[in-house]
Design a protein around this motif. Structure first.
Motif, PDB file in Angstrom:
ATOM      1  N   GLU A  10       0.850  -1.184   0.000  1.00  0.00           N
ATOM      2  CA  GLU A  10       0.000   0.000   0.000  1.00  0.00           C
ATOM      3  C   GLU A  10       0.889   1.239   0.000  1.00  0.00           C
ATOM      4  O   GLU A  10       2.070   1.171   0.309  1.00  0.00           O
ATOM      5  CB  GLU A  10      -0.966   0.000   1.190  1.00  0.00           C
ATOM      6  N   ALA A  11       0.296   2.350  -0.365  1.00  0.00           N
ATOM      7  CA  ALA A  11       1.041   3.609  -0.459  1.00  0.00           C
ATOM      8  C   ALA A  11       1.135   4.267   0.917  1.00  0.00           C
ATOM      9  O   ALA A  11       0.326   4.000   1.809  1.00  0.00           O
ATOM     10  CB  ALA A  11       0.359   4.546  -1.438  1.00  0.00           C
ATOM     11  N   ILE A  12       2.132   5.127   1.061  1.00  0.00           N
ATOM     12  CA  ILE A  12       2.315   5.848   2.313  1.00  0.00           C
ATOM     13  C   ILE A  12       2.730   7.281   1.987  1.00  0.00           C
ATOM     14  O   ILE A  12       3.391   7.532   0.972  1.00  0.00           O
ATOM     15  CB  ILE A  12       3.343   5.136   3.219  1.00  0.00           C
ATOM     16  N   VAL A  13       2.323   8.229   2.825  1.00  0.00           N
ATOM     17  CA  VAL A  13       2.649   9.642   2.641  1.00  0.00           C
ATOM     18  C   VAL A  13       3.270  10.166   3.933  1.00  0.00           C
ATOM     19  O   VAL A  13       2.735   9.941   5.019  1.00  0.00           O
ATOM     20  CB  VAL A  13       1.381  10.472   2.307  1.00  0.00           C
ATOM     21  N   ILE A  14       4.400  10.854   3.799  1.00  0.00           N
ATOM     22  CA  ILE A  14       5.085  11.478   4.939  1.00  0.00           C
ATOM     23  C   ILE A  14       5.186  12.970   4.635  1.00  0.00           C
ATOM     24  O   ILE A  14       5.657  13.354   3.555  1.00  0.00           O
ATOM     25  CB  ILE A  14       6.507  10.904   5.138  1.00  0.00           C
ATOM     26  N   PHE A  28       5.053   4.264  -3.056  1.00  0.00           N
ATOM     27  CA  PHE A  28       3.959   3.469  -3.615  1.00  0.00           C
ATOM     28  C   PHE A  28       4.493   2.312  -4.443  1.00  0.00           C
ATOM     29  O   PHE A  28       5.664   2.309  -4.837  1.00  0.00           O
ATOM     30  CB  PHE A  28       3.045   4.351  -4.482  1.00  0.00           C
ATOM     31  N   HIS A  29       3.610   1.337  -4.703  1.00  0.00           N
ATOM     32  CA  HIS A  29       3.967   0.198  -5.557  1.00  0.00           C
ATOM     33  C   HIS A  29       4.097   0.681  -6.996  1.00  0.00           C
ATOM     34  O   HIS A  29       3.241   1.416  -7.490  1.00  0.00           O
ATOM     35  CB  HIS A  29       2.904  -0.895  -5.458  1.00  0.00           C
ATOM     36  N   CYS A  30       5.154   0.268  -7.667  1.00  0.00           N
ATOM     37  CA  CYS A  30       5.435   0.737  -9.030  1.00  0.00           C
ATOM     38  C   CYS A  30       6.128  -0.379  -9.799  1.00  0.00           C
ATOM     39  O   CYS A  30       7.334  -0.565  -9.660  1.00  0.00           O
ATOM     40  CB  CYS A  30       6.328   1.978  -8.946  1.00  0.00           C
ATOM     41  N   ASP A  31       5.362  -1.120 -10.611  1.00  0.00           N
ATOM     42  CA  ASP A  31       5.959  -2.239 -11.345  1.00  0.00           C
ATOM     43  C   ASP A  31       6.279  -1.935 -12.806  1.00  0.00           C
ATOM     44  O   ASP A  31       6.675  -2.825 -13.547  1.00  0.00           O
ATOM     45  CB  ASP A  31       5.065  -3.475 -11.234  1.00  0.00           C
ATOM     46  N   SER A  32       6.125  -0.655 -13.217  1.00  0.00           N
ATOM     47  CA  SER A  32       6.484  -0.270 -14.585  1.00  0.00           C
ATOM     48  C   SER A  32       6.656   1.246 -14.672  1.00  0.00           C
ATOM     49  O   SER A  32       6.152   1.983 -13.823  1.00  0.00           O
ATOM     50  CB  SER A  32       5.403  -0.711 -15.577  1.00  0.00           C
ATOM     51  N   PHE A  33       7.342   1.680 -15.703  1.00  0.00           N
ATOM     52  CA  PHE A  33       7.529   3.111 -15.914  1.00  0.00           C
ATOM     53  C   PHE A  33       6.181   3.784 -16.196  1.00  0.00           C
ATOM     54  O   PHE A  33       5.934   4.899 -15.747  1.00  0.00           O
ATOM     55  CB  PHE A  33       8.506   3.362 -17.065  1.00  0.00           C
ATOM     56  N   ASP A  34       5.295   3.098 -16.921  1.00  0.00           N
ATOM     57  CA  ASP A  34       3.971   3.653 -17.209  1.00  0.00           C
ATOM     58  C   ASP A  34       3.173   3.881 -15.925  1.00  0.00           C
ATOM     59  O   ASP A  34       2.516   4.911 -15.766  1.00  0.00           O
ATOM     60  CB  ASP A  34       3.183   2.730 -18.152  1.00  0.00           C
ATOM     61  N   LYS A  35       3.218   2.929 -14.997  1.00  0.00           N
ATOM     62  CA  LYS A  35       2.533   3.089 -13.712  1.00  0.00           C
ATOM     63  C   LYS A  35       3.120   4.279 -12.961  1.00  0.00           C
ATOM     64  O   LYS A  35       2.397   5.073 -12.369  1.00  0.00           O
ATOM     65  CB  LYS A  35       2.676   1.804 -12.891  1.00  0.00           C
ATOM     66  N   GLY A  97       8.122   3.150  -6.016  1.00  0.00           N
ATOM     67  CA  GLY A  97       8.268   4.480  -6.582  1.00  0.00           C
ATOM     68  C   GLY A  97       8.178   5.517  -5.482  1.00  0.00           C
ATOM     69  O   GLY A  97       7.557   5.281  -4.441  1.00  0.00           O
ATOM     70  N   ALA A  98       8.809   6.669  -5.729  1.00  0.00           N
ATOM     71  CA  ALA A  98       8.783   7.753  -4.748  1.00  0.00           C
ATOM     72  C   ALA A  98       8.686   9.089  -5.466  1.00  0.00           C
ATOM     73  O   ALA A  98       9.347   9.312  -6.473  1.00  0.00           O
ATOM     74  CB  ALA A  98      10.039   7.726  -3.892  1.00  0.00           C
TER      75      ALA A  98
END
Length: 176
Positions: A10-14, A28-35, A97-98
């Motif tokens: 899941e995503a997180i925000v600080i 966040f989860h990022c399994d491709s450049f498009d995502k 991803g960040a």
């Protein structure tokens, strides 16, 4: 070669304020450049008027050196994107991803201050980031007799294989 690795589930925000500038870090989860591009576009839409949207991603395994990228987005070269990427790679988490959104507060931080500011939220977030184990799977086929089918299915279940297809003819062809 890695057989499994951790990925964000899941995503997180600080959010933090550093010398009157507001830094909002997203992991966040990022399994491709498009995502990655889609999430970056959404963040730019949801946080308009920011001074910078610096980013980094590792879209494959943690040790992947191909599916990676970073951007300083107008900050001095090497002061944001590259350090962010180094933090992600050092966390031993894949498909992550960040994006760090900066609202400038009027105080210049210098290159060292920018590096610390852009990586601070990521370091905090990676400690809190919920992850799950991603098991790598490789496709295979097997040809067996009907008498062997039960034993083969049991063995595949023991090694956590996923049966995709079974074709029944003179013998059984299994794709897993």
């Amino acid at each position: 070669m890695l057989e499994s690795y951790s990925v964000p589930c899941e995503a997180i925000v600080i959010e933090e304020e550093i010398k009157h500038s507001r830094f909002i870090s997203f992991l966040f989860h990022c399994d491709s450049f498009d995502k990655f591009k889609l999430v970056l576009t959404d963040i730019k839409r949801d946080y308009p008027g920011a001074s910078h949207y610096c980013s980094a991603f590792v879209a494959g395994a943690p040790n992947d050196s191909v599916l990676i990228g970073s951007s300083d987005d107008g900050e001095p070269a090497g002061s944001a994107g590259r350090p962010m990427l180094a933090v992600l790679q050092g966390a031993n988490i894949g498909e992550v991803g960040a994006v760090v959104v900066r609202y400038y507060g009027g105080t210049k931080l210098g290159v060292g201050g920018l590096v610390r500011a852009y990586t601070s939220g990521l370091r905090q977030g990676l400690v809190q980031l919920p992850t799950r184990l991603k098991q790598l799977r490789y496709p295979a086929k097997l040809h067996c007799d009907y008498a062997q089918l039960r034993d083969v299915e049991h063995l595949l279940q023991q090694v956590d294989a996923v049966i995709i297809d079974k074709q029944f003819a003179e013998a059984v062809d299994i794709v897993f």
